[in-house]
Motif scaffolding. Structure first.
Motif, PDB file in Angstrom:
ATOM      1  N   SER A   1       0.835  -1.196   0.000  1.00 33.63           N
ATOM      2  CA  SER A   1       0.000   0.000   0.000  1.00 33.63           C
ATOM      3  C   SER A   1       0.860   1.231   0.000  1.00 33.63           C
ATOM      4  N   ASP A   2       1.934   1.246   0.819  1.00 37.04           N
ATOM      5  CA  ASP A   2       2.813   2.431   0.843  1.00 37.04           C
ATOM      6  C   ASP A   2       3.476   2.643  -0.530  1.00 37.04           C
ATOM      7  N   THR A   3       3.885   1.548  -1.128  1.00 36.64           N
ATOM      8  CA  THR A   3       4.543   1.665  -2.453  1.00 36.64           C
ATOM      9  C   THR A   3       3.564   2.198  -3.495  1.00 36.64           C
ATOM     10  N   TYR A   4       2.337   1.720  -3.384  1.00 31.58           N
ATOM     11  CA  TYR A   4       1.322   2.164  -4.348  1.00 31.58           C
ATOM     12  C   TYR A   4       1.046   3.630  -4.186  1.00 31.58           C
ATOM     13  N   LEU A   5       0.926   4.122  -2.949  1.00 29.40           N
ATOM     14  CA  LEU A   5       0.604   5.526  -2.706  1.00 29.40           C
ATOM     15  C   LEU A   5       1.775   6.399  -3.138  1.00 29.40           C
ATOM     16  N   ASP A   6       2.983   5.906  -2.902  1.00 33.08           N
ATOM     17  CA  ASP A   6       4.156   6.682  -3.347  1.00 33.08           C
ATOM     18  C   ASP A   6       4.134   6.863  -4.865  1.00 33.08           C
ATOM     19  N   ASN A   7       3.734   5.810  -5.534  1.00 34.16           N
ATOM     20  CA  ASN A   7       3.668   5.916  -7.006  1.00 34.16           C
ATOM     21  C   ASN A   7       2.603   6.902  -7.442  1.00 34.16           C
ATOM     22  N   ILE A   8       1.464   6.883  -6.714  1.00 32.99           N
ATOM     23  CA  ILE A   8       0.379   7.831  -7.049  1.00 32.99           C
ATOM     24  C   ILE A   8       0.864   9.246  -6.898  1.00 32.99           C
ATOM     25  N   ILE A   9       1.608   9.521  -5.795  1.00 36.65           N
ATOM     26  CA  ILE A   9       2.087  10.870  -5.526  1.00 36.65           C
ATOM     27  C   ILE A   9       3.107  11.270  -6.609  1.00 36.65           C
ATOM     28  N   LYS A  10       3.964  10.335  -7.015  1.00 32.91           N
ATOM     29  CA  LYS A  10       4.952  10.640  -8.074  1.00 32.91           C
ATOM     30  C   LYS A  10       4.244  10.981  -9.386  1.00 32.91           C
ATOM     31  N   GLN A  11       3.160  10.193  -9.661  1.00 39.01           N
ATOM     32  CA  GLN A  11       2.410  10.493 -10.891  1.00 39.01           C
ATOM     33  C   GLN A  11       1.782  11.872 -10.846  1.00 39.01           C
ATOM     34  N   LEU A  12       1.287  12.217  -9.652  1.00 35.05           N
ATOM     35  CA  LEU A  12       0.676  13.549  -9.535  1.00 35.05           C
ATOM     36  C   LEU A  12       1.728  14.634  -9.694  1.00 35.05           C
ATOM     37  N   GLU A  13       2.963  14.362  -9.249  1.00 38.74           N
ATOM     38  CA  GLU A  13       4.020  15.360  -9.346  1.00 38.74           C
ATOM     39  C   GLU A  13       4.436  15.600 -10.803  1.00 38.74           C
ATOM     40  N   ILE A  14       4.473  14.519 -11.557  1.00 39.91           N
ATOM     41  CA  ILE A  14       5.012  14.658 -12.920  1.00 39.91           C
ATOM     42  C   ILE A  14       3.921  14.872 -13.959  1.00 39.91           C
ATOM     43  N   SER A  15       2.621  14.598 -13.506  1.00 39.04           N
ATOM     44  CA  SER A  15       1.540  14.739 -14.509  1.00 39.04           C
ATOM     45  C   SER A  15       1.144  16.198 -14.631  1.00 39.04           C
ATOM     46  N   ASP A  16       0.370  16.440 -15.750  1.00 44.52           N
ATOM     47  CA  ASP A  16      -0.096  17.821 -16.000  1.00 44.52           C
ATOM     48  C   ASP A  16      -1.469  18.062 -15.396  1.00 44.52           C
ATOM     49  N   GLY A  17      -1.944  17.140 -14.522  1.00 43.71           N
ATOM     50  CA  GLY A  17      -3.208  17.319 -13.821  1.00 43.71           C
ATOM     51  C   GLY A  17      -4.347  16.580 -14.449  1.00 43.71           C
ATOM     52  N   SER A  18      -4.121  15.981 -15.629  1.00 41.57           N
ATOM     53  CA  SER A  18      -5.221  15.302 -16.311  1.00 41.57           C
ATOM     54  C   SER A  18      -5.547  13.961 -15.657  1.00 41.57           C
ATOM     55  N   GLN A  19      -4.566  13.402 -14.831  1.00 43.16           N
ATOM     56  CA  GLN A  19      -4.803  12.099 -14.193  1.00 43.16           C
ATOM     57  C   GLN A  19      -5.109  12.231 -12.697  1.00 43.16           C
ATOM     58  N   ALA A  20      -5.249  13.452 -12.247  1.00 44.52           N
ATOM     59  CA  ALA A  20      -5.470  13.664 -10.783  1.00 44.52           C
ATOM     60  C   ALA A  20      -6.748  13.006 -10.322  1.00 44.52           C
ATOM     61  N   THR A  21      -7.825  13.118 -11.115  1.00 44.98           N
ATOM     62  CA  THR A  21      -9.139  12.571 -10.704  1.00 44.98           C
ATOM     63  C   THR A  21      -9.092  11.073 -10.595  1.00 44.98           C
ATOM     64  N   SER A  22      -8.483  10.440 -11.609  1.00 44.34           N
ATOM     65  CA  SER A  22      -8.435   8.964 -11.603  1.00 44.34           C
ATOM     66  C   SER A  22      -7.547   8.442 -10.469  1.00 44.34           C
ATOM     67  N   SER A  23      -6.457   9.205 -10.151  1.00 46.89           N
ATOM     68  CA  SER A  23      -5.552   8.768  -9.066  1.00 46.89           C
ATOM     69  C   SER A  23      -6.240   8.860  -7.728  1.00 46.89           C
ATOM     70  N   VAL A  24      -6.929   9.970  -7.495  1.00 45.55           N
ATOM     71  CA  VAL A  24      -7.624  10.160  -6.207  1.00 45.55           C
ATOM     72  C   VAL A  24      -8.727   9.131  -6.078  1.00 45.55           C
ATOM     73  N   ARG A  25      -9.419   8.818  -7.167  1.00 44.79           N
ATOM     74  CA  ARG A  25     -10.504   7.834  -7.098  1.00 44.79           C
ATOM     75  C   ARG A  25      -9.953   6.470  -6.698  1.00 44.79           C
ATOM     76  N   SER A  26      -8.804   6.133  -7.266  1.00 48.70           N
ATOM     77  CA  SER A  26      -8.224   4.812  -6.959  1.00 48.70           C
ATOM     78  C   SER A  26      -7.797   4.709  -5.471  1.00 48.70           C
ATOM     79  N   VAL A  27      -7.379   5.888  -4.912  1.00 46.33           N
ATOM     80  CA  VAL A  27      -6.988   5.902  -3.487  1.00 46.33           C
ATOM     81  C   VAL A  27      -8.195   5.619  -2.627  1.00 46.33           C
ATOM     82  N   PHE A  28      -9.347   6.279  -2.951  1.00 47.80           N
ATOM     83  CA  PHE A  28     -10.550   6.086  -2.144  1.00 47.80           C
ATOM     84  C   PHE A  28     -11.131   4.723  -2.356  1.00 47.80           C
ATOM     85  N   VAL A  29     -10.944   4.182  -3.536  1.00 48.73           N
ATOM     86  CA  VAL A  29     -11.442   2.839  -3.789  1.00 48.73           C
ATOM     87  C   VAL A  29     -10.696   1.837  -2.926  1.00 48.73           C
TER      88      VAL A  29
END
Length: 602
Positions: free
Chosen positions: A11-39
Motif C-alpha cells: 500500500s505504501d509503495t502504491y501511494l508513493d507511485n500515485i504521488i509521483k504520478q501527480l508530481e510529474i503529470s499535468d493534472g489530467s490524471q489527478a481525478t483517476s488517481s484520487v478515485r483509486s486511493v478512495f477505492v
C-alpha cells in the motif's frame, strides 16, 4: 503478521507511485488517481503521505532559499537599478517613437507622392509607347490619302498592305483603329474603281492606235512577201511624206521596225491586273475586261460609211482589225489569267463572221478588176499580218476564192468587150507588112511563122487580118492578168496553173466564141460579105495554129520555163466549130447569090 506487513508495504509503495504520478503529470490524471486511493480505502494514509511530501518540499525550498539568499538580494538590487534604467530607456523610447512617428508620417507622404509620380511616369511611358505605335499608322494613313488624291494607285496599294499587315495589328485595341479599318475598305473600292478607269483609258488608247499597229503589221508582212508599199500606205501618208520631204522608204522602215510597246502603253493593264490580284478580285477583273472587249470588238469591226467606195478606207479598216487582235494577243501572252485561248478564239470567231460579210459585200459591189486585184493583195496582207497573232485565217482565204471567181467574171466581161471591139474594127483584109522591122515587131507579138509568106518580098501580105494578132495579144494579156491574182497566195504550181487555164478556156470557149458568133450571125449589124467571111475562116485557122504558143506562154507564167508540160487549151475545138459555122454562113451566101443569078436570068 507477516502478511499484514506485506500488505502495508504494498500500500505504501502504491501511494508513493500515485504521488509521483501527480508530481510529474499535468493534472489530467489527478481525478483517476484520487478515485483509486478512495477505492482502496487508503485516503488517510494518502493524506498523511501527501503532508509528508509537502513538508519535504518546504524543507527543500527553505534550504534552497537559504543557500541563494545573498545572490537573491544582489539580484534584487540589480533589478531595482534596472528599473531605474528601464524608466530612462522608456522615456528615450517614447521620445524616439515620437520622432519615428513624425519621420514616418513625412516618409509616408513622400512615399505616396513618389508612388503617384511613378504612376504618372508609367502612364507617360505607356502614352509614349502608344503614340510611337500610332505615329506610323497616322503617317502611313496620311501618305495613303495623298496617294489616293494624286491617283497613285500602286504606291497606295503598298501603303494599304503596310497598314493592314504591319501597323494596325499593333493598335487594334484603340477605337480609332476601327475607323481607319473602315476607311481602308473604302480605299479598296476606290482603288478598284480607279483600276477600272485605267482599263477604260487603255481600251480607248487601243481603239485610237489599232490602225497604226495594223499598218506596222501590214508593212512587216509586205516586206516578207515582197509586196509594194502602196498596199499598206494610205494616200494621207504619202501626202504627209511629200510635205515633210522624207526620203522614200524611211517611213516604211520605221513601220517595219516599230514595236507594239512603242505605240501602246501596256502598263495600265498590267498595273490594274496587279491591283486586282492584290485585292483578291482577279477573276472579277478578268470578267470585266472580257465584257469590255466584247463591247469594243463590234465598234472596231463596224464598217465605216462608203468604205467600199474607197480603197484607202478598205485598207484602214483591215489594219484597224489587225491592230486590235495583235494587241489582244499581246495581252494574252504577257498576262496570266486575264484572258485565255478560249476567249480569244470566241472573239476572233465573231470577228471572222463579220469580216466574211464585209469582204463578200466588197466583192459583190466591186466592178473594177484592178480594184479587185488590189483588194486581193490587201486581204493577203491582212491574213499574213493577223495570222501571227493566232487569228484563224482559213475562212478568209476561202473568200479569196470567191473574189477570184468575181474577178475572173469581170475580166471575161471586160475582154468580151475588147474582142467585140477588135472584131468590129477589123476590115478583114490580109495584113500587109512593109519591111523587116515591122515583121519582127509582129513576130514578137504573134510568134506564128508562115514560111510561104516569108519567102515573099516586101511589102508582103500575110494570110490573116489585123484582128488575129490583136486577139492573140489580148488572150496573152488575159492569162497574165489572171496570173496576177495568184501572186502572194500560198498555193501550189498546179493550183496557179488551174487559176490561169480555167478562165483562159472560158475566155476562148465562151467569150471569144460569143463574139465570133455574134459577128458572123445572119442578123448581125455588120452584114459581112462573102470575102470577109472567107477571111474569118482563114483567121480561125491561124488562131488555132497559134494555140501552142499560148499554151507555152501559160506554162512559162506558172513555172518560169516552157520546158514543163501543161494541159492543152480548148480553143482549137472552139475555132473549128466557129469555122464550121462560118462555112455554113458562106454556103448560105453562095446559095443566095445563085438564087439571085437565077432570078436575074429568069
Amino acid at each position: 503478521m507477516n502478511g499484514e506487513q506485506n500488505d502495508g508495504q504494498v500500500s505504501d509503495t502504491y501511494l508513493d507511485n500515485i504521488i509521483k504520478q501527480l508530481e510529474i503529470s499535468d493534472g489530467s490524471q489527478a481525478t483517476s488517481s484520487v478515485r483509486s486511493v478512495f477505492v482502496r480505502n487508503d485516503a488517510g494514509t494518502f493524506l498523511r503521505k501527501l503532508d509528508e511530501r509537502v513538508k519535504y518540499y518546504d524543507n527543500e525550498i527553505e534550504k534552497l532559499c537559504n543557500f541563494q539568499y545573498q545572490s537573491f538580494v544582489k539580484s534584487f538590487h540589480e533589478l531595482l537599478q534596472v528599473r531605474k534604467d528601464t524608466t530612462s530607456m522608456k522615456k528615450e523610447l517614447e521620445k524616439n517613437n515620437q520622432m519615428m512617428q513624425e519621420a514616418g508620417q513625412s516618409l509616408a507622404k513622400k512615399t505616396a507622392s513618389l508612388i503617384k509620380e511613378y504612376h504618372r511616369q508609367s502612364n507617360i511611358q505607356q502614352t509614349i509607347e502608344a503614340l510611337s505605335q500610332a505615329f506610323p499608322v497616322f503617317e502611313t494613313y496620311r501618305k495613303l490619302q495623298e496617294c489616293m488624291e494624286e491617283k497613285k494607285l500602286y504606291p497606295a496599294l503598298k501603303l494599304l498592305e503596310q497598314l493592314e499587315t504591319k501597323h494596325l495589328v499593333l493598335v487594334k485595341e484603340h477605337r480609332w483603329s476601327e475607323l481607319i479599318q473602315h476607311n481602308i475598305a473604302k480605299f479598296r473600292n476606290q482603288i478598284r474603281n480607279e483600276s477600272y478607269n485605267e482599263l477604260k483609258n487603255f481600251l480607248e488608247n487601243v481603239a485610237t492606235h489599232a490602225d497604226k499597229i495594223g499598218k506596222s503589221a501590214f508593212a512587216q508582212a509586205a516586206a516578207r512577201l515582197d509586196i509594194d508599199r502602196r498596199y499598206y500606205m494610205l494616200e494621207e501618208d504619202r501626202k504627209k511624206d511629200q510635205q515633210q520631204q522624207q526620203p522614200e522608204g524611211s517611213a516604211d522602215l520605221a513601220l517595219i521596225n516599230m514595236n507594239i510597246t512603242e505605240t501602246i502603253d501596256f502598263s495600265p493593264i498590267y498595273k490594274s491586273l496587279h491591283i486586282n490580284l492584290f485585292l483578291n478580285c482577279k477573276e472579277e477583273f478578268s470578267k470585266h475586261y472580257q465584257r469590255e472587249k466584247q463591247k469594243q470588238a463590234p465598234v472596231i469591226m463596224d464598217v465605216p460609211p462608203k468604205m467600199h467606195e474607197s480603197f484607202d478606207a478598205f485598207k484602214k479598216y483591215l489594219q484597224r482589225v489587225t491592230g486590235f487582235f495583235i494587241v489582244e494577243d499581246h495581252v494574252m501572252n504577257t498576262t496570266e489569267g486575264l484572258i485565255d485561248q478560249r476567249f480569244y478564239y470566241e472573239l476572233s470567231e465573231r470577228a471572222t463572221q463579220q469580216l466574211l460579210a464585209v469582204l463578200r459585200r466588197a466583192v459583190s459591189t466591186s466592178y473594177n478588176p484592178e480594184l479587185m486585184l488590189d483588194m486581193k493583195i490587201v486581204v493577203v496582207l491582212f491574213c499574213a499580218a493577223i495570222k501571227e497573232s493566232g487569228f484563224p485565217v482559213t475562212p478568209l482565204l476561202d473568200v479569196l476564192m470567191e473574189l477570184r471567181e468575181s474577178y475572173q467574171q469581170l475580166l471575161l466581161a471586160q475582154w468580151g468587150q475588147k474582142f467585140k471591139e477588135i472584131l468590129r474594127k477589123d476590115n478583114y483584109i490580109q495584113m500587109v507588112i512593109e519591111d523587116e522591122t515591122q515583121y519582127q515587131l509582129l513576130l514578137r507579138q504573134f510568134p506564128l511563122r508562115i514560111e510561104a509568106a516569108e519567102r515573099l518580098p516586101y511589102p508582103r501580105s500575110l494570110p490573116y487580118s489585123e484582128s488575129v494578132p490583136k486577139v492573140f495579144l489580148e488572150i496573152k494579156d488575159f492569162a497574165a492578168v489572171c496570173a496576177k491574182f495568184a501572186k502572194g497566195l500560198n498555193v501550189s504550181k498546179t493550183e496557179i496553173d488551174d487559176m490561169i487555164r480555167k478562165p483562159s478556156n472560158l475566155l476562148l470557149t465562151k467569150t471569144l466564141k460569143s463574139a465570133l458568133v455574134d459577128l458572123t450571125a445572119a442578123e448581125s449589124e455588120s452584114q459581112l460579105n462573102f470575102s470577109q467571111l472567107v477571111q474569118i475562116c482563114i483567121n480561125t485557122i491561124h488562131l488555132e495554129n497559134s494555140m501552142p504558143y499560148l499554151e507555152d506562154y501559160i506554162v512559162a507564167l506558172v513555172h518560169g520555163s516552157t520546158k514543163q508540160i501543161g494541159l492543152r487549151l480548148q480553143g482549137a475545138s472552139m475555132l473549128k466549130d466557129i469555122r464550121s459555122l462560118v462555112e455554113d454562113r458562106i454556103h448560105d451566101k453562095l446559095n443566095d447569090k445563085i438564087d439571085q443569078c437565077l432570078d436575074i436570068g429568069n
